[in-house]
Design an enzyme around this catalytic site. Structure first.
Site, PDB file in Angstrom:
ATOM      1  CE  LYS A  81      -3.927   1.879   2.701  1.00 20.15           C
ATOM      2  NZ  LYS A  81      -4.768   1.682   3.917  1.00 20.15           N
TER       3      LYS A  81
ATOM      4  CB  SER B  74      -8.151   0.560   5.776  1.00 14.70           C
ATOM      5  OG  SER B  74      -8.864   1.750   5.696  1.00 14.70           O
TER       6      SER B  74
ATOM      7  CB  SER C  64      -8.142   3.514   2.942  1.00 14.95           C
ATOM      8  OG  SER C  64      -7.240   2.924   3.873  1.00 14.95           O
TER       9      SER C  64
HETATM   10  N1  GLN Z   1     -12.804   3.748   6.441  1.00 15.91           N
HETATM   11  C1  GLN Z   1     -12.300   4.188   7.713  1.00 15.91           C
HETATM   12  C2  GLN Z   1     -11.985   5.648   7.636  1.00 15.91           C
HETATM   13  O1  GLN Z   1     -12.321   6.227   6.674  1.00 15.91           O
HETATM   14  C3  GLN Z   1     -11.107   3.373   8.089  1.00 15.91           C
HETATM   15  C4  GLN Z   1      -9.907   3.759   7.336  1.00 15.91           C
HETATM   16  C5  GLN Z   1      -8.726   2.916   7.673  1.00 15.91           C
HETATM   17  O2  GLN Z   1      -8.831   1.879   8.311  1.00 15.91           O
HETATM   18  N2  GLN Z   1      -7.571   3.428   7.286  1.00 15.91           N
HETATM   19  O3  GLN Z   1     -11.400   6.209   8.508  1.00 15.91           O
END
Ligand code: GLN
Length: 483
Positions: free
Chosen positions: A83, A182, A158
């Site tokens: 990532k 994420s 994400s």
């Molecule tokens: N979707 C969640 C957020 O927008 C989690 C994001 C993540 O785990 N980096 O914060």
């Protein structure tokens, strides 16, 4: 290649025995990436950068070591995607943001160093929501990633690029990060396995910080074995990160064949609200029955503070983000707005142009939650509720439950564009994943079936440091579903 066959042992065996070189293996992965990502209209857009001389050289070095007769590492020749919020020297590290345009890290993240030391070849960096803030990968400054199962749909986020890359078979395994879901949510949407380890299990040195009390590096694979082996390789203490706990890493692979005889599986009723798609609920109950048939005891349990998870998470995560993202000032990293005449004007113009809408929304929310007069009302309250959520987990595990089983997401992958205008709806995509981060406990998502032809993920959650129990239960469920 069957979806249930682990990919890594075959690659490692072939490369180790000289039947197929690491160079050929990396080239095949890069060719698949080019094919899948190439079309700007309908390509997956899973990668932000891939290939190049450094990849070729890294693969050649693995082959060379094997030719010299050195012991091939546990990931010899395995192509891995990383990532793009994890630092690597050979690729840019953009975090999916314009504000890091042109930035190159002078060092590798510890997890990347460990992959290389195990013989893995990092083939590229994957797309993500800007600074890992989002649930669909639509917040990337470099365009959304598409779901390989249906290109009109999001891959989740994400870590959407990593999940899509593994689901499409471009790489067998990938790294992501999980602050509120994420890794697990995109794993569920893309039909792959994703693991978020215990807070403190994996070094975050070189992981660009989003919310420091929640962030963990996690792994993706097509099978429980692959995702577990990858985690086994990166886990453990690190002198460069004081939050990586000095706790030994047991042999989780040895747990995979143990079965679930004698394990107690808790099914928390708060994770089956009326809004949940009944077909997803059905698949979870079916998974529970499979674990029972394999010898586990299944109990209904309660985690009473689950309903507070989303507001608690979004106060804490945004507060920490507002502080962590203060460092992007146009002076230290990447992009700087031109034409500004004072230091303050440089900061203002750089941050206005460099950050996307969701990141700005979070910085403002977080700054507000931390501001004088509101700190206790918002941040303080959220911290107290976080304590209650963590206590729910402690109590349920103290009552004899070994592992919890829940849906990973309330719906299957939604359509591109469907939720971009409504941040609150987007935030609800994480309703089942954020509590594990708030409590610091490990959790795993694995495919448990399909609804309308789209993958559904089941989530397993264990007590702190009990990744072995997760691996054991997940492997048993995977076998039952395959059989
Ligand atoms: N979707 C969640 C957020 O927008 C989690 C994001 C993540 O785990 N980096 O914060």
């Amino acid at each position: 290649m069957s979806a249930r066959e682990p990919s890594l042992p075959a690659i490692v065996a072939d490369v180790g025995a000289g039947r197929r070189s690491a160079v050929e293996t990396a080239r095949a992965s890069l060719a698949a990436i080019r094919d899948a990502d190439g079309d700007p209209e309908a390509g997956l857009n899973a990668f932000l950068s891939a290939g190049g001389d450094a990849v070729e050289a890294a693969a050649a070095a693995v082959d060379e070591a094997i030719r010299r007769g050195e012991e091939p590492g546990p990931l010899a020749g395995v192509p891995v995607a990383v990532k793009d919020n994890l630092c690597t020297v050979e690729f840019p590290t953009t975090c999916g943001s314009r504000i890091l345009e042109g930035y190159r890290s002078p060092f590798d993240a510890t997890v990347v160093r460990r992959l290389r030391a195990a013989g893995a070849v990092v083939v590229g960096k994957t797309n993500l929501d800007e600074f890992a803030m989002g649930s669909s990968t639509e917040n990337s400054a470099f365009g959304p990633t598409r779901n390989p199962h249906d290109r009109t749909r999001v891959p989740g986020g994400s870590s959407g690029g990593s999940a899509a890359a593994v689901a499409a078979g471009l790489v067998p395994v990938a790294l992501g990060s999980d602050t509120g879901g994420s890794v697990r949510q995109p794993a569920a949407f893309c039909g792959v396995v994703g693991i978020k380890p215990t807070y403190g299990r994996v070094s975050r040195y070189g992981l660009v910080a989003f919310a420091s009390s929640l962030d963990q590096v996690g792994t993706f694979g097509r099978t429980v074995y692959d995702a577990t082996l990858l985690l086994q390789t990166i886990a453990g203490p690190d002198p460069l990160d004081s939050t990586a706990a000095p706790i030994p890493v047991p042999d989780w692979l040895a747990e995979l064949d143990r079965g679930v005889e004698g394990l107690v599986v808790g099914v928390p009723r708060e994770f089956f609200p009326p809004e949940l798609d009944p077909r997803i609920a059905r698949l979870c109950h079916d998974a529970a029955e499979r674990l029972a048939a394999a010898g586990a005891e299944v109990r209904e349990v309660s985690l009473p503070h689950t309903g507070y998870a989303i507001p608690t998470y979004y106060v804490i995560a945004t507060a920490e983000a507002s502080s962590n993202l203060a460092r992007y000032d146009g002076v230290r990293y990447g992009f700087r707005a031109s034409g500004a005449e004072s230091a303050l004007a440089v900061y203002e113009a750089t941050r206005s142009l460099g950050f996307g809408a969701e990141v700005k929304r979070r910085i403002m929310l977080g700054t507000y939650a931390l501001s004088a007069g509101y700190y206790d009302q918002y941040y303080g309250t959220a911290q107290r509720v976080r304590g209650l959520i963590a206590r729910d987990f402690r109590e349920v595990f103290a009552s004899g439950v070994d592992v919890l089983l829940t849906p990973t997401t309330p719906s299957v992958a939604f359509r591109l564009g469907e939720k971009v205008e409504d941040p609150y709806q987007m935030y609800l995509a994480d309703i089942f994943t954020v509590t594990a981060n708030l409590a610091g406990v490990p959790a795993l998502s694995l495919p448990i079936g399909t609804v309308d032809g789209l993958p559904v993920g089941g989530q397993l959650i264990a007590d702190r440091w009990q990744e072995g129990v997760l691996a054991r239960a997940a492997a048993a469920l995977e076998r039952s579903l395959a059989g």
